[in-house]
Design an enzyme around this catalytic site. Structure first.
Site, PDB file in Angstrom:
ATOM      1  CB  ILE A 141      -0.942   0.016   1.222  1.00 52.21           C
ATOM      2  CG1 ILE A 141      -1.695  -1.322   1.338  1.00 52.21           C
ATOM      3  CG2 ILE A 141      -1.894   1.196   1.125  1.00 52.21           C
ATOM      4  CD1 ILE A 141      -2.487  -1.740   0.116  1.00 52.21           C
ATOM      5  CE  LYS A 142       3.580   4.550  -5.042  1.00 46.64           C
ATOM      6  NZ  LYS A 142       3.756   4.823  -6.499  1.00 46.64           N
ATOM      7  CB  ILE A 143       1.209   5.736   2.899  1.00 46.96           C
ATOM      8  CG1 ILE A 143       0.185   4.611   3.098  1.00 46.96           C
ATOM      9  CG2 ILE A 143       0.892   6.922   3.793  1.00 46.96           C
ATOM     10  CD1 ILE A 143       0.141   4.059   4.510  1.00 46.96           C
TER      11      ILE A 143
END
Length: 370
Positions: A141-143
């Protein structure tokens, strides 16, 4: 696959090659499998801009769009369904690589909605939604690495979710990202989560740093200033690797690694050159180091495969020179802190624009499918 190609040499030097692109057409045509087999690609990164582009040429999505339209699905939910389906399908293609590399590679990243970049609670909630929906251990998951994003990174890691931290431009923020990761691991450990199952990369942007600094050096206009153009991006990334080396040999990191944790690897992002005057493999060949990822647009991947010259040790022997470059740029009156602040703001706003384009594209597709 022989080890004579530049991409094979790059892999042998410890650089994991990820493709900075994904589309359903690429998945269904077998093109992704071909890049894995022939060009040493071992992962994929996506972002709102990539999905906006894929959906705008969206014949491969027509069937799913028709189904969603018939069900009366709203546009936000439709985007969620379409993008997570692509990521899950890509995860399945990369699963053998994930298994053979103990989870370091075979990764496919999907980003939280960019409008949440300054809202830690919404970012955390959507990170969980995306992770549960894709439902593959090799998803990431890209944050974004905004100040608010740091708390979300810690809390997401603490839940045992693997994270790709994106939009990192400054060394100071990179140190804060590493701290957020280690804090998350400490919380996960306290909760009894198996630390070996948690992976993370820290996406340090390269070419955009050059673009912004070069513009400012051009405004200064002296010979000394112009001679420093196109040097900051590489120097900044090389010094980020030094930060990585120092941080993950610290006592704090060592105790977590001893408990089964993985290092958060640096990932070189924004590695396509923005000027025709520069070598098209600049942000690949100058950033060769063990335990890093380089995520490349296909054009950069093809250039590297065709004529990249891979020299090991390009990063670790360059720290003094890299510091000298950044000092010389500062001496020209160019503020590093202001550059990286502007780049973070622009990075978030560009992704928001792309997200809105994606919503518009899917809205139009849903309407025409009715």
């Amino acid at each position: 696959m022989t080890e004579t190609t530049p991409t094979a040499a790059l892999s042998a030097a410890g650089v994991s090659i990820w493709l900075d692109d994904l589309s359903r057409q690429r998945i269904q045509s077998g093109g992704l499998k071909t890049l894995i087999a022939e060009k040493n690609v071992v992962g994929v990164t996506t972002n709102p801009t990539i999905f906006a582009g894929a959906l705008s040429k969206g014949e491969a999505y027509a069937s799913q769009v028709a189904t969603l339209a018939a069900a009366g699905t709203n546009v936000t939910d439709a985007v969620f369904e379409i993008t997570t389906d692509d990521v899950a399908a890509a995860c399945d293609i990369f699963r053998p690589i994930y298994d053979t590399t103990n989870g370091f590679d075979g990764r496919v990243s999907i980003e939280v909605e960019p409008g949440f970049a300054h809202d830690a609670e919404k970012t955390l909630a959507q990170a969980q939604q995306l992770w549960n929906k894709v439902n593959r251990p090799n998803a990431m998951i890209k944050i974004p690495a905004t100040i608010e994003g740091l708390d979300a990174i810690t809390e997401t890691i603490a839940l045992g979710i693997s994270v790709n931290v994106t939009l990192i431009f400054s060394l100071e923020r990179y140190r804060a990202v590493i701290n957020a990761y280690l804090s998350g691991l400490e919380k996960a450990k306290a909760a009894g989560i198996d630390l070996s199952t948690i992976h993370s990369v820290a996406s340090f942007f390269v070419s955009r740093v050059d673009t912004e600094i070069d513009k400012r050096l051009a405004a200064v206009g002296t010979d000394e200033a112009l001679a420093l153009q196109s040097k900051a991006g590489v120097a900044n990334a090389q010094l980020a690797y030094q930060v990585f080396e120092q941080a993950f040999t610290s006592e704090r990191a060592a105790s977590l690694i001893a408990a089964g944790a993985n290092k958060q690897r640096p990932l070189w992002a924004s590695t396509g050159v923005k000027s025709a005057d520069l070598p098209d493999t600049l942000y690949v060949t100058e950033l060769v180091a063990p335990e890093v990822v380089n995520t490349m647009p296909e054009k950069t991947l093809e250039a590297t495969f065709d004529h990249g010259v891979i020299v090991e040790g390009a990063v670790t022997g360059a720290y003094d020179e890299a510091n000298a470059v950044l000092d010389a740029i500062a001496a020209q009156g160019v503020s590093y802190d202001d550059v990286t602040r502007v780049l973070e703001e622009e990075g978030v706003s560009k992704f928001i624009i792309s997200w809105n384009e994606l919503l518009d594209t899917v809205t139009a597709a849903l309407e025409s499918a009715k």
